[in-house]
Design a protein around this motif. Structure first.
Motif, mmCIF file in Angstrom:
data_model
loop_
_atom_site.group_PDB
_atom_site.id
_atom_site.type_symbol
_atom_site.label_atom_id
_atom_site.label_comp_id
_atom_site.label_asym_id
_atom_site.label_seq_id
_atom_site.Cartn_x
_atom_site.Cartn_y
_atom_site.Cartn_z
ATOM 1 N N PRO A 347 -8.493 1.692 -1.141
ATOM 2 C CA PRO A 347 -8.147 3.061 -0.728
ATOM 3 C C PRO A 347 -9.359 3.989 -0.804
ATOM 4 C CG PRO A 347 -6.469 2.173 -2.201
ATOM 5 C CD PRO A 347 -7.607 1.185 -2.208
ATOM 6 N N GLY A 348 -9.558 4.796 0.226
ATOM 7 C CA GLY A 348 -10.668 5.741 0.247
ATOM 8 C C GLY A 348 -11.926 5.220 0.893
ATOM 9 N N ASP A 349 -11.964 3.923 1.250
ATOM 10 C CA ASP A 349 -13.156 3.369 1.895
ATOM 11 C C ASP A 349 -13.422 4.053 3.235
ATOM 12 O OD1 ASP A 349 -13.809 1.604 -0.080
ATOM 13 O OD2 ASP A 349 -12.920 -0.167 0.883
ATOM 14 N N ALA A 350 -14.730 4.256 3.534
ATOM 15 C CA ALA A 350 -15.138 4.855 4.810
ATOM 16 C C ALA A 350 -16.514 4.333 5.166
ATOM 17 C CB ALA A 350 -15.147 6.377 4.714
ATOM 18 N N ILE A 351 -16.863 4.370 6.446
ATOM 19 C CA ILE A 351 -18.167 3.914 6.905
ATOM 20 C C ILE A 351 -18.745 4.955 7.868
ATOM 21 C CG2 ILE A 351 -17.131 2.562 8.804
ATOM 22 C CD1 ILE A 351 -19.423 0.527 8.419
ATOM 23 N N SER A 352 -20.070 5.197 7.800
ATOM 24 C CA SER A 352 -20.746 6.193 8.645
ATOM 25 C C SER A 352 -21.167 5.552 9.967
ATOM 26 C CB SER A 352 -21.977 6.757 7.927
ATOM 27 O OG SER A 352 -21.582 7.428 6.746
ATOM 28 N N LEU A 353 -20.580 6.026 11.062
ATOM 29 C CA LEU A 353 -20.883 5.513 12.389
ATOM 30 C C LEU A 353 -21.647 6.561 13.195
ATOM 31 C CD1 LEU A 353 -17.363 3.953 13.091
ATOM 32 C CD2 LEU A 353 -19.394 2.769 12.235
ATOM 33 N N ARG A 354 -22.060 6.236 14.406
ATOM 34 C CA ARG A 354 -22.849 7.156 15.230
ATOM 35 C C ARG A 354 -22.083 8.442 15.521
ATOM 36 N NH1 ARG A 354 -24.255 3.594 20.290
ATOM 37 N NH2 ARG A 354 -22.233 2.723 19.728
ATOM 38 N N PHE A 355 -20.743 8.334 15.632
ATOM 39 C CA PHE A 355 -19.949 9.503 15.976
ATOM 40 C C PHE A 355 -19.315 10.153 14.741
ATOM 41 C CE2 PHE A 355 -17.758 5.496 16.843
ATOM 42 C CZ PHE A 355 -16.714 5.545 15.940
ATOM 43 N N LEU A 360 -11.287 3.860 6.730
ATOM 44 C CA LEU A 360 -10.666 2.580 7.060
ATOM 45 C C LEU A 360 -9.154 2.710 7.209
ATOM 46 C CD1 LEU A 360 -13.497 1.577 6.322
ATOM 47 C CD2 LEU A 360 -12.409 -0.383 5.200
ATOM 48 N N ASN A 361 -8.556 3.517 6.359
ATOM 49 C CA ASN A 361 -7.104 3.652 6.416
ATOM 50 C C ASN A 361 -6.650 4.176 7.778
ATOM 51 O OD1 ASN A 361 -4.460 3.558 5.118
ATOM 52 N ND2 ASN A 361 -4.517 5.787 5.300
ATOM 53 N N ARG A 362 -7.395 5.147 8.318
ATOM 54 C CA ARG A 362 -7.075 5.707 9.627
ATOM 55 C C ARG A 362 -7.248 4.650 10.707
ATOM 56 N NH1 ARG A 362 -3.726 9.109 10.945
ATOM 57 N NH2 ARG A 362 -3.168 7.488 12.422
ATOM 58 N N TRP A 363 -8.303 3.865 10.597
ATOM 59 C CA TRP A 363 -8.571 2.799 11.571
ATOM 60 C C TRP A 363 -7.471 1.744 11.525
ATOM 61 C CZ3 TRP A 363 -9.932 -2.506 11.298
ATOM 62 C CH2 TRP A 363 -10.425 -3.049 12.486
ATOM 63 N N PHE A 364 -7.024 1.383 10.299
ATOM 64 C CA PHE A 364 -5.933 0.416 10.148
ATOM 65 C C PHE A 364 -4.672 0.912 10.866
ATOM 66 C CE2 PHE A 364 -7.803 -1.104 5.870
ATOM 67 C CZ PHE A 364 -8.521 -2.105 6.507
ATOM 68 N N ILE A 365 -4.387 2.211 10.697
ATOM 69 C CA ILE A 365 -3.186 2.785 11.306
ATOM 70 C C ILE A 365 -3.304 2.802 12.831
ATOM 71 C CG2 ILE A 365 -1.842 4.914 11.572
ATOM 72 C CD1 ILE A 365 -2.499 5.519 8.627
ATOM 73 N N ASP A 366 -4.479 3.217 13.324
ATOM 74 C CA ASP A 366 -4.694 3.285 14.778
ATOM 75 C C ASP A 366 -4.588 1.905 15.416
ATOM 76 O OD1 ASP A 366 -5.077 5.984 14.518
ATOM 77 O OD2 ASP A 366 -7.273 5.886 14.545
ATOM 78 N N ARG A 367 -5.103 0.916 14.723
ATOM 79 C CA ARG A 367 -5.091 -0.450 15.267
ATOM 80 C C ARG A 367 -3.807 -1.215 14.932
ATOM 81 N NH1 ARG A 367 -10.005 -2.465 17.163
ATOM 82 N NH2 ARG A 367 -11.258 -0.679 17.855
ATOM 83 N N LYS A 368 -2.910 -0.566 14.164
ATOM 84 C CA LYS A 368 -1.659 -1.199 13.745
ATOM 85 C C LYS A 368 -1.909 -2.515 13.015
ATOM 86 C CE LYS A 368 1.213 0.963 17.310
ATOM 87 N NZ LYS A 368 2.211 0.773 18.372
ATOM 88 N N ILE A 369 -2.851 -2.468 12.080
ATOM 89 C CA ILE A 369 -3.151 -3.642 11.253
ATOM 90 C C ILE A 369 -2.052 -3.776 10.202
ATOM 91 C CG2 ILE A 369 -4.833 -4.725 9.722
ATOM 92 C CD1 ILE A 369 -5.849 -4.369 12.567
#
Length: 410
Positions: A347-355, A360-369
Motif C-alpha cells: 500500500p502506498g507504492d508509487a513510481i515516477s514516470l515522464r508524465f 500502483l493502487n490507482r493503476w491496479f484499479i484502472d487495469r482491473k487487476i
C-alpha cells in the motif's frame, strides 16, 4: 458377501473405522473372515463414561486375531465448535494418516441400510437440493477413498450377525436419546418400518438416483467447462439449480464439503457480480469474484522480498528475470543501483514516470487487476529504496533507455 470377495481378490490393504458398535464390529469381522488385510482405526473422544470400554473392546478383538490396531484419544476440543463436524474432520484426517502409514487403498466405514434411509429422510426434511439421495457406496472425502460395504444390511441384521458369530459389540448410549435430528428420525420413523417398507424406500431412492445420474453427468461436464473459464458470465448462463451443483462440485474439488444450501446460494449471488471486487471465506479458502473473474486461494500472500546483486537470471514463484525482452519489460540499471530488492507491491507504492507520479493502487484499479494478483505484483527498488520498475508499467524516468539490461517478467 460378494463385495468382500471382490476386496479379497483385489488383494489391497484397507483401514476400517471401528467405533465398537454392532455395525463396525460386523464389518471388521466380515473382512477378517474373508481374509482381507485391514487396520482397525478407533478414535476415542472420551465424551461418554463408557468411551474407554468401547476402545478396549475393539483392541481386545484385534489382539485376539492379530489385526493392527490404531487408536487416537482426543481429550480437548475447541470451545466454540460444532462437535459432530469437528469430530468427523478429525476422524477422517486420522484415517488418512493411518492409510499413509500402512499404504492402504482407503477406508471402509460401517454405514448400513438404516443410516441410508435416515439420510434420505433428513435430506427431504431439510428441503435441500439433493444431488444424491441417501448415502453413496463410495466417495472421495478429504482426498481419501471411502467405501461403505454394508449399505445392503439393516442394523438388526448386523446385530444378529454379531450374536451368531459371537462378536462382542458396545452400544453408544447417546444413540438412545432424541437430542439429534437423526436420532429422532431413527426412533420415530425407521425403527417402526417393516422390512418390506424399508425395501420400498430403498427402491424409491434407487429410482431417484438413477434419474439423477444422467443429470449429474451433465453437471460434471459443465463443471469441467467452468474450471477452464471461471467467470461470472459462465454462471449466468446456467439455471439456478445447475449453477449450485457446479459450484458445489468446484468446492468439493478443493476438499470443501461442509457448505449449507443457504451459504451456497449466497456464494452464487456474490459470484454473479460482474463489477467490482467481492470475496468471502469458505473453509480455509478465500473465494473471490474480481471484475467477473472467479478464483479460490488457500491463503493471502504474506509478502516476499529477493535481493539481487547483479543482472543475473532468477526464477521465483512470483517473477523471473531474463536477458532479453521488450522495452516495457526492461529497466536500465547501473552499479550504483545494486543491490536491488524485488518484492511484492505494498500500500502506498508509487513510481515516477515522464508524465508524473503513478500510484500502483490507482493503476491496479484502472487495469482491473484482481486483488489476489495485486498482493504478489512484482516491484523493483534500488539500494536507496526508490521504486525504479513495476511489472506492466515499466521503469521510472531516470532508468529508461532503449537498451535496458534487466528484464523482469511476472
Amino acid at each position: 458377501m460378494d463385495i468382500f470377495k471382490t476386496f479379497k481378490k483385489e488383494n489391497k490393504r484397507w483401514v476400517i473405522g471401528v467405533s465398537g458398535g454392532a455395525d463396525s464390529m460386523s464389518l471388521l469381522d466380515m473382512c477378517r473372515s474373508n481374509g482381507i488385510f485391514v487396520v482397525a482405526a478407533h478414535v476415542n473422544y472420551r465424551k461418554r463414561s463408557t468411551a474407554d470400554r468401547d476402545m478396549n473392546g475393539v483392541q481386545r478383538y484385534c489382539e485376539r486375531f492379530s489385526i493392527p490396531f490404531a487408536c487416537k484419544i482426543v481429550d480437548e476440543f475447541p470451545k466454540s465448535c460444532n462437535f459432530q463436524n469437528y469430530a468427523r474432520q478429525l476422524r477422517y484426517a486420522y484415517y488418512r494418516e493411518i492409510c499413509d502409514m500402512y499404504q492402504c487403498e482407503g477406508v471402509m466405514v460401517a454405514h448400513q441400510l438404516d443410516d441410508h434411509l435416515e439420510t434420505y429422510l433428513l435430506q427431504k426434511k431439510r428441503g435441500a437440493h439433493i444431488r444424491y439421495a441417501g448415502i453413496q457406496p463410495e466417495i472421495t472425502l478429504y482426498g481419501l477413498r471411502v467405501v461403505r460395504p454394508l449399505l445392503g444390511y439393516t442394523k438388526q441384521e448386523l446385530q444378529e450377525y454379531c450374536h451368531r458369530h459371537h462378536v462382542h459389540y458396545y452400544d453408544d448410549e447417546s444413540n438412545f436419546t432424541d437430542h439429534y435430528a437423526r436420532n429422532q428420525i431413527r426412533h420415530q420413523v425407521i425403527d417402526k418400518l417393516t422390512y418390506d417398507e424399508k425395501q420400498r424406500m430403498v427402491n424409491e431412492i434407487a429410482a431417484f438416483n438413477e434419474h439423477g445420474k444422467q443429470r449429474e453427468e451433465r453437471n460434471m461436464a459443465l463443471h469441467e467447462e467452468f474450471i477452464q473459464e471461471c467467470t461470472s458470465d459462465f454462471l449466468h448462463r446456467l439455471s439456478e439449480g445447475t449453477c449450485l451443483n457446479v459450484l458445489r462440485s468446484f468446492l468439493e474439488m478443493h476438499d470443501i464439503y461442509k457448505v449449507s444450501e443457504p451459504q451456497l446460494r449466497n456464494i452464487r449471488q456474490m459470484l454473479l457480480q460482474k463489477e467490482g471486487n467481492h470475496a468471502c471465506r469458505v473453509g480455509n479458502y478465500t473465494l473471490r469474484c474480481e471484475y467477473g473473474m472467479i478464483s479460490l486461494t488457500q491463503q493471502s500472500c504474506l509478502g516476499y522480498s529477493y535481493i539481487v546483486h547483479s543482472p543475473a537470471i532468477l526464477t521465483t514463484p512470483y517473477f523471473r528475470t531474463v536477458k532479453t525482452g521488450t522495452v516495457i519489460d526492461g529497466v536500465t540499471v547501473s552499479e550504483s543501483d545494486f543491490p536491488l530488492t524485488i518484492r511484492n507491491a505494498r500500500p502506498g507504492d508509487a513510481i515516477s514516470l515522464r508524465f508524473g507520479k503513478k500510484r500502483l493502487n490507482r493503476w491496479f484499479i484502472d487495469r482491473k487487476i484482481p486483488a489476489s494478483q495485486r498482493e504478489i505484483w512484482p516491484v523493483v527498488e534500488n539500494k536507496n529504496g526508490k521504486i525504479i520498475f513495476v511489472v506492466g508499467i515499466g521503469c521510472d524516468i531516470e532508468h529508461f533507455s532503449n537498451n535496458p539490461n534487466l528484464f523482469v517478467l511476472k
